[in-house]
Design a protein around this motif. Structure first.
Motif, short mmCIF file in Angstrom:
data_model
loop_
_atom_site.label_atom_id
_atom_site.label_comp_id
_atom_site.label_asym_id
_atom_site.label_seq_id
_atom_site.Cartn_x
_atom_site.Cartn_y
_atom_site.Cartn_z
N ARG A 122 -7.80 1.39 -0.91
CA ARG A 122 -7.67 2.61 -1.68
C ARG A 122 -6.43 2.50 -2.58
N ILE A 123 -6.62 2.74 -3.87
CA ILE A 123 -5.52 2.66 -4.83
C ILE A 123 -5.23 4.05 -5.36
N VAL A 124 -3.94 4.38 -5.39
CA VAL A 124 -3.51 5.65 -5.98
C VAL A 124 -2.66 5.33 -7.20
N LYS A 125 -2.76 6.16 -8.21
CA LYS A 125 -2.02 5.94 -9.46
C LYS A 125 -0.56 6.38 -9.34
N VAL A 126 -0.35 7.49 -8.62
CA VAL A 126 0.99 8.07 -8.51
C VAL A 126 1.31 8.29 -7.04
N LEU A 127 2.50 7.91 -6.63
CA LEU A 127 2.91 8.12 -5.24
C LEU A 127 3.21 9.60 -4.99
N ARG A 179 -1.30 -3.84 -9.52
CA ARG A 179 -1.59 -3.53 -10.92
C ARG A 179 -2.38 -2.23 -10.98
N GLY A 180 -1.91 -1.29 -11.74
CA GLY A 180 -2.62 -0.03 -11.91
C GLY A 180 -2.26 1.05 -10.90
N GLY A 181 -1.30 0.78 -10.01
CA GLY A 181 -0.91 1.82 -9.05
C GLY A 181 -0.37 1.26 -7.76
N PHE A 182 -0.82 1.86 -6.66
CA PHE A 182 -0.35 1.48 -5.34
C PHE A 182 -1.54 1.45 -4.39
N VAL A 183 -1.56 0.46 -3.52
CA VAL A 183 -2.66 0.33 -2.57
C VAL A 183 -2.17 0.77 -1.19
N VAL A 184 -3.03 1.48 -0.47
CA VAL A 184 -2.73 1.89 0.90
C VAL A 184 -2.88 0.67 1.80
N VAL A 185 -1.86 0.42 2.64
CA VAL A 185 -1.87 -0.75 3.53
C VAL A 185 -1.61 -0.32 4.97
N ARG A 186 -1.86 -1.23 5.88
CA ARG A 186 -1.56 -0.97 7.29
C ARG A 186 -0.05 -0.82 7.47
N ALA A 187 0.32 -0.03 8.45
CA ALA A 187 1.75 0.15 8.74
C ALA A 187 2.34 -1.18 9.18
N PRO A 188 3.36 -1.67 8.49
CA PRO A 188 3.93 -2.96 8.86
C PRO A 188 4.85 -2.84 10.09
#
Length: 122
Positions: free
Chosen positions: A32-37, A63-72
């Motif tokens: 999932r990519i979001v444009k704005v945090l 590129r183009g925003g931010f991707v949701v990732v697993r908690a590191p």
């Protein structure tokens, strides 16, 4: 008829994700990519990697925003996500939110929370 049941299942799954009944819902869509945090996010470093954190969700820039990732594992956040629950394991207090376990630590004279991996059933 089969299409109707697929639509019904998709709707049910969406509702469960939105209200948090599915474990780790924020991480169920790692693409999932979001444009704005979200407003109020904080920057978290784990090793050389930079993450953005807000309300239990971790993001990485793409590129183009931010991707949701697993908690590191090893990430240290200043505040727990909303609706966390307290978990006691071997006499220690941990906090759980959507499948992610946080351990309280002291950092710069304040309490912070580190993402940890526990190998127990919660």
């Amino acid at each position: 008829m089969r299409t109707r049941s697929k639509v019904g299942f998709s709707l049910l799954l969406t509702v469960l994700l939105l209200i948090g009944f599915v474990a780790n819902a924020a991480q169920a869509h790692p693409k999932r990519i979001v444009k704005v945090l979200p407003r109020g996010h904080v920057i978290v470093h784990v090793g050389k990697l930079r993450y953005h954190y807000h309300a239990g969700v971790f993001y990485r820039p793409v590129r183009g925003g931010f991707v949701v990732v697993r908690a590191p594992v090893g990430a240290i956040v200043p505040i727990l996500p909303p609706r966390y629950r307290v978990v006691h394991v071997h006499g220690r207090v941990y906090y759980e939110h959507r499948g992610v376990i946080y351990r309280p630590i002291r950092r710069h004279g304040h309490t912070a929370y580190m993402v940890v991996r526990l190998h127990v059933d919660l």
